[in-house]
Scaffold this active site. Structure first.
Site, short mmCIF file in Angstrom:
data_model
loop_
_atom_site.label_atom_id
_atom_site.label_comp_id
_atom_site.label_asym_id
_atom_site.label_seq_id
_atom_site.Cartn_x
_atom_site.Cartn_y
_atom_site.Cartn_z
N LYS A 1 48.61 22.01 -12.64
CA LYS A 1 47.63 21.46 -11.72
C LYS A 1 48.28 20.81 -10.51
CE LYS A 1 43.61 20.88 -14.71
NZ LYS A 1 42.61 19.96 -15.27
N LYS B 1 41.66 35.77 -17.67
CA LYS B 1 40.55 35.29 -18.50
C LYS B 1 39.40 34.82 -17.61
CE LYS B 1 40.03 31.88 -21.88
NZ LYS B 1 40.58 30.76 -22.65
N LYS C 1 35.41 29.27 -15.49
CA LYS C 1 34.30 28.73 -14.68
C LYS C 1 34.76 28.27 -13.30
CE LYS C 1 34.80 24.31 -17.02
NZ LYS C 1 34.24 23.36 -17.95
#
Ligand code: TRP
Length: 334
Positions: free
Chosen positions: A117, A199, A202
């Protein structure tokens, strides 16, 4: 079952950071629903975790209620399980602070998710992002959870949680249950329709490759019809055909047919015909969920009441653990 027998405790959390997609329904959430039969379940919407990356306030608010409605629509039962929002239970941040003081800088900087991140959002590498796994440890330890259902990407955080629990227990006395990971039965992995090597997620930039649970039927059909396919024209589940394999997986989930059966049914038929069948089956599969979701999401009073009740139940347990911790570290009790 003997109701006086104490059931084992499960805790899991999900971030309200975007619409849910079909992968949630067939993966994590389906497991959460099943676990209610056997365990005392705490399911929390982790809004405090969500703000470790920038969120638009209006969206965060909406997504939090959306997620609560989704939990209910898939079958998490507020009479049996505890559904609550993390920021409604202040003990999470309170315990997290104490645990921060028992966590090494090195332990947090080693976390792969932190490294990922920080790379993804280099303009906002904040202290909260760094301490994210410590807050997650607090989520889990407050409820003396026996088991934590997590995906592979969260296993490292759970390992840290276990270390912190053991460390605190050794330094003081038995305080926290040391939780075990609960590795769910592996469900079929669903990939992004526009990039079937990734994958479905969202927060994906490529939203046209994600089948959101709130998409209307036309959007669902369109996304499936526009899905990236592979060269050739055979409907086969094969490593060198990630696009078609992903559609076969979706069809398998929606119809319950086996892979072999699907391959046989579509032998000699083209991609276009297959996509049409997949689109129709997925729409039917999602229909009952969407109907329940719509109804529940429209009733905001009911939703808020579920969350109030959930937070009250959670606080009863969480405050007990926090009091123990405060006492042990030497805070004056009034
Ligand atoms: N970090 C988890 C995720 O992103 C969410 C989470 C927060 C969680 N607290 C938790 C999961 C406690 C399990 C238990 O998926």
């Amino acid at each position: 079952m003997d109701t006086t027998e104490k059931r084992k405790v499960i805790l899991s959390g999900m971030q309200p950071t975007g619409g849910l997609h079909i992968g949630h329904l067939t993966g994590a959430l389906r497991n959460w629903v099943e676990l209610q039969d056997e365990y005392e379940c705490y399911y929390t919407i982790v809004d405090l975790h969500a703000i470790t990356v920038r969120q638009e306030p209006a969206k965060l608010r909406r997504w939090t209620l959306d997620l609560a409605a989704t939990f209910l629509a898939v079958g998490i039962d507020p009479e049996r399980s505890h559904i609550f929002v993390q920021s409604h239970v202040p003990e999470h941040t309170q315990l997290a602070w104490v645990l921060n003081c028992f966590t090494g800088m090195g332990e947090c900087s080693r976390m792969t998710q932190f490294k990922d991140k920080s790379q993804k959002f280099p303009e906002n590498v904040n202290v909260g992002l760094f301490a994210y796994p410590v807050l997650m440890a607090a989520d889990i330890l407050l409820y003396q959870a026996d088991l934590v259902p997590v995906g592979a990407d969260q296993k490292q955080h759970l390992e840290l949680t276990r270390n912190l629990a053991q460390r605190f227990n050794h330094l003081y006395s038995e305080t926290f249950k040391v939780p075990e990971p609960y590795i769910p039965k592996i469900g079929a992995k669903i990939m992004n329709l526009q990039d079937p090597t990734k994958k479905m997620s969202k927060s994906d930039e490529n939203q046209s490759g994600v089948l959101f649970l709130v998409d209307d039927d036309a959007q669902t059909i369109n996304k499936i019809k526009r899905a990236v396919t592979d060269s050739g024209n055979e409907i086969l589940f094969r490593e060198d055909k990630p696009g078609i394999s992903n559609l076969i997986t979706l069809y398998h989930i929606a119809t319950g047919k086996t892979i072999q059966q699907i391959e046989a049914d579509f032998a000699g038929k083209g991609y276009g015909e297959f996509k049409k069948a997949v689109a129709e089956s997925v729409v039917e599969f999602l229909r009952p969920f969407k109907e329940r979701y719509k109804e529940i999401r429209a009733n905001e009073d009911y939703l808020r009441n579920v969350l109030i009740q959930g937070a009250e139940q959670a606080r009863q347990v969480a405050s007990r653990t926090l009091q123990k911790v405060y006492k042990k570290v030497g805070f004056v009790q009034l």
